[in-house]
Design an enzyme around this catalytic site. Structure first.
Site, mmCIF file in Angstrom:
data_model
loop_
_atom_site.group_PDB
_atom_site.id
_atom_site.type_symbol
_atom_site.label_atom_id
_atom_site.label_comp_id
_atom_site.label_asym_id
_atom_site.label_seq_id
_atom_site.Cartn_x
_atom_site.Cartn_y
_atom_site.Cartn_z
ATOM 1 N N LYS A 175 0.837 -1.196 0.000
ATOM 2 C CA LYS A 175 0.000 0.000 0.000
ATOM 3 C C LYS A 175 0.877 1.253 0.000
ATOM 4 O O LYS A 175 1.643 1.482 0.925
ATOM 5 C CB LYS A 175 -0.922 -0.013 1.218
ATOM 6 C CG LYS A 175 -1.860 -1.221 1.237
ATOM 7 C CD LYS A 175 -2.751 -1.237 2.456
ATOM 8 C CE LYS A 175 -1.971 -1.432 3.720
ATOM 9 N NZ LYS A 175 -2.843 -1.651 4.904
ATOM 10 N N THR A 206 -8.663 9.331 8.895
ATOM 11 C CA THR A 206 -8.387 8.086 8.173
ATOM 12 C C THR A 206 -8.083 6.932 9.120
ATOM 13 O O THR A 206 -7.500 5.932 8.701
ATOM 14 C CB THR A 206 -7.195 8.292 7.234
ATOM 15 O OG1 THR A 206 -6.056 8.741 7.995
ATOM 16 C CG2 THR A 206 -7.512 9.305 6.145
ATOM 17 N N GLY A 208 -8.202 3.577 10.877
ATOM 18 C CA GLY A 208 -8.802 2.293 10.520
ATOM 19 C C GLY A 208 -8.691 1.910 9.063
ATOM 20 O O GLY A 208 -9.245 0.886 8.650
ATOM 21 N N THR A 209 -7.950 2.684 8.290
ATOM 22 C CA THR A 209 -7.865 2.421 6.849
ATOM 23 C C THR A 209 -7.348 1.024 6.543
ATOM 24 O O THR A 209 -7.921 0.290 5.733
ATOM 25 C CB THR A 209 -6.947 3.459 6.176
ATOM 26 O OG1 THR A 209 -7.402 4.768 6.515
ATOM 27 C CG2 THR A 209 -6.954 3.293 4.676
ATOM 28 N N GLY A 210 -6.240 0.637 7.184
ATOM 29 C CA GLY A 210 -5.637 -0.659 6.888
ATOM 30 C C GLY A 210 -6.511 -1.827 7.277
ATOM 31 O O GLY A 210 -6.647 -2.800 6.517
ATOM 32 N N CYS A 211 -7.102 -1.756 8.460
ATOM 33 C CA CYS A 211 -8.000 -2.817 8.917
ATOM 34 C C CYS A 211 -9.191 -2.955 7.968
ATOM 35 O O CYS A 211 -9.603 -4.065 7.609
ATOM 36 C CB CYS A 211 -8.514 -2.516 10.323
ATOM 37 S SG CYS A 211 -7.240 -2.249 11.564
#
Length: 265
Positions: A175, A206, A208-211
Site C-alpha cells: 500500500k 483516516t 482504521g484504513t488498513g483494517c
C-alpha cells in the site's frame, strides 16, 4: 434463508471503534457478510492514540478460534494485531490446519505511531504467518520493518513486493498511501502486476484504513472472487470510506464504514 459469507477476524479491540475488531466487523456487515471474531488484545484507544494495551492469553485465543471454526465454519480469515511472538505462533498453527483464504494485515504501529507489535515478533510474522497468507497487505512502515526496504517512489513498491513474496505469501498488496500524489498500491504474485490508483482525498480522518481494506479483501475472497477482483473491490470501498471519514473526539477520526448507508450507493 441461506447464511451470508462468513468472515473471521483475528485482531485486537479498538475501544474507540475506528480500527481493529470493530472496524473489521463494521466492514463485513457493510459489505453483506457475517463477521466473527477472535480477540487477541484489548486496547484503551481513542482519537488521540493508544493509552494502553493488554494481550489476551494464548489459550483464550485458541478457544475462540476453535469455538467459531468447529461449529460455524469460515470462508475467509483476516488477521490484524498480533502483539507477541507467542500470539503470532499460536495463530499461525491454527491457520495452518484450515482451508479458508487468509488475509494478513501485519499491524505493527497504530495510525498515531503507537507500537502494536513487539520487535521480537517480527521474525515470527516473516517465518510463520506470511507463508500462510493468500494476500498480505502491509503499508510502507510495515514493509520497512519486515523487509528493510524503504519505499520512496513507485519503483520501490516493486522492490518491496519482491522481498515480501520471498517470505511465502501467494500475493502481496503493498500500500503506497504514504507516498506523495495519488494513492497507488501494487498487487502482485510475482508474475501478474495490478497497479491500483485512486485520487487522494483531503481528509485527515483516516483511522482504521488498513483494517478496513484488509477486511474488505477478506469479504471478497469469502464470496469466491479471485484475488485481483477482491482487492479491486476493497480498494473502491475504502477509498469512498476515506472520503467520508468524519471528525470524532479531538484527534484523528475514523473512515466511514457505513458510507453506503448514507449515500444509498
Amino acid at each position: 434463508m441461506s447464511a451470508p459469507p462468513r468472515v473471521l477476524t483475528i485482531a485486537g479491540s479498538d475501544s474507540g471503534g475506528g480500527a481493529g475488531i470493530q472496524a473489521d466487523l463494521k466492514t463485513t456487515l457493510a459489505l453483506g457478510a457475517h463477521g466473527m471474531s477472535v480477540v487477541t488484545a484489548v486496547t484503551a484507544q481513542n482519537s488521540r492514540g493508544v493509552q494502553g494495551a493488554w494481550e489476551v492469553p494464548v489459550e483464550a485465543v485458541r478457544a475462540q478460534y476453535r469455538s467459531v471454526v468447529d461449529d460455524i465454519g469460515v470462508q475467509a480469515v483476516k488477521t490484524g494485531m498480533l502483539a507477541s511472538p507467542s500470539l503470532v505462533t499460536a495463530v499461525a498453527e491454527l491457520l495452518a490446519d484450515g482451508a479458508a483464504p487468509v488475509v494478513v494485515d501485519p499491524v505493527s504501529v497504530s495510525k498515531h505511531g503507537d507500537r502494536l507489535l513487539a520487535d521480537d515478533a517480527l521474525d515470527a510474522v516473516r517465518t510463520r504467518l506470511l507463508p500462510l497468507a493468500t494476500v498480505a497487505t502491509p503499508n510502507l512502515d510495515e514493509v520497512a520493518e519486515l523487509t528493510g526496504v524503504t519505499v520512496t517512489d513507485e519503483p520501490g513498491l516493486r522492490r518491496a513486493a519482491a522481498r515480501l513474496l520471498s517470505y511465502g505469501p501467494r500475493w502481496v498488496l503493498v500500500k503506497g498511501g504514504h507516498l506523495p500524489g495519488e494513492a497507488v498500491d501494487l498487487l502482485t504474485d510475482g508474475r501478474e502486476e495490478h497497479w491500483l490508483r485512486a485520487p487522494r482525498h483531503d481528509n485527515r480522518h483516516t483511522h482504521g484504513t488498513g483494517c478496513t481494506l484488509a477486511s474488505a479483501v477478506a469479504v471478497g475472497l469469502a464470496r469466491g472472487l479471485a484475488v485481483p477482483e477482491a482487492v479491486r473491490g476493497a480498494k473502491e470501498y475504502v477509498t469512498a470510506a476515506i472520503a467520508a471519514g468524519f471528525a470524532l473526539g479531538s484527534g484523528i477520526g475514523p473512515v466511514d464504514h457505513g458510507w453506503r448507508l448514507r449515500t444509498g450507493v
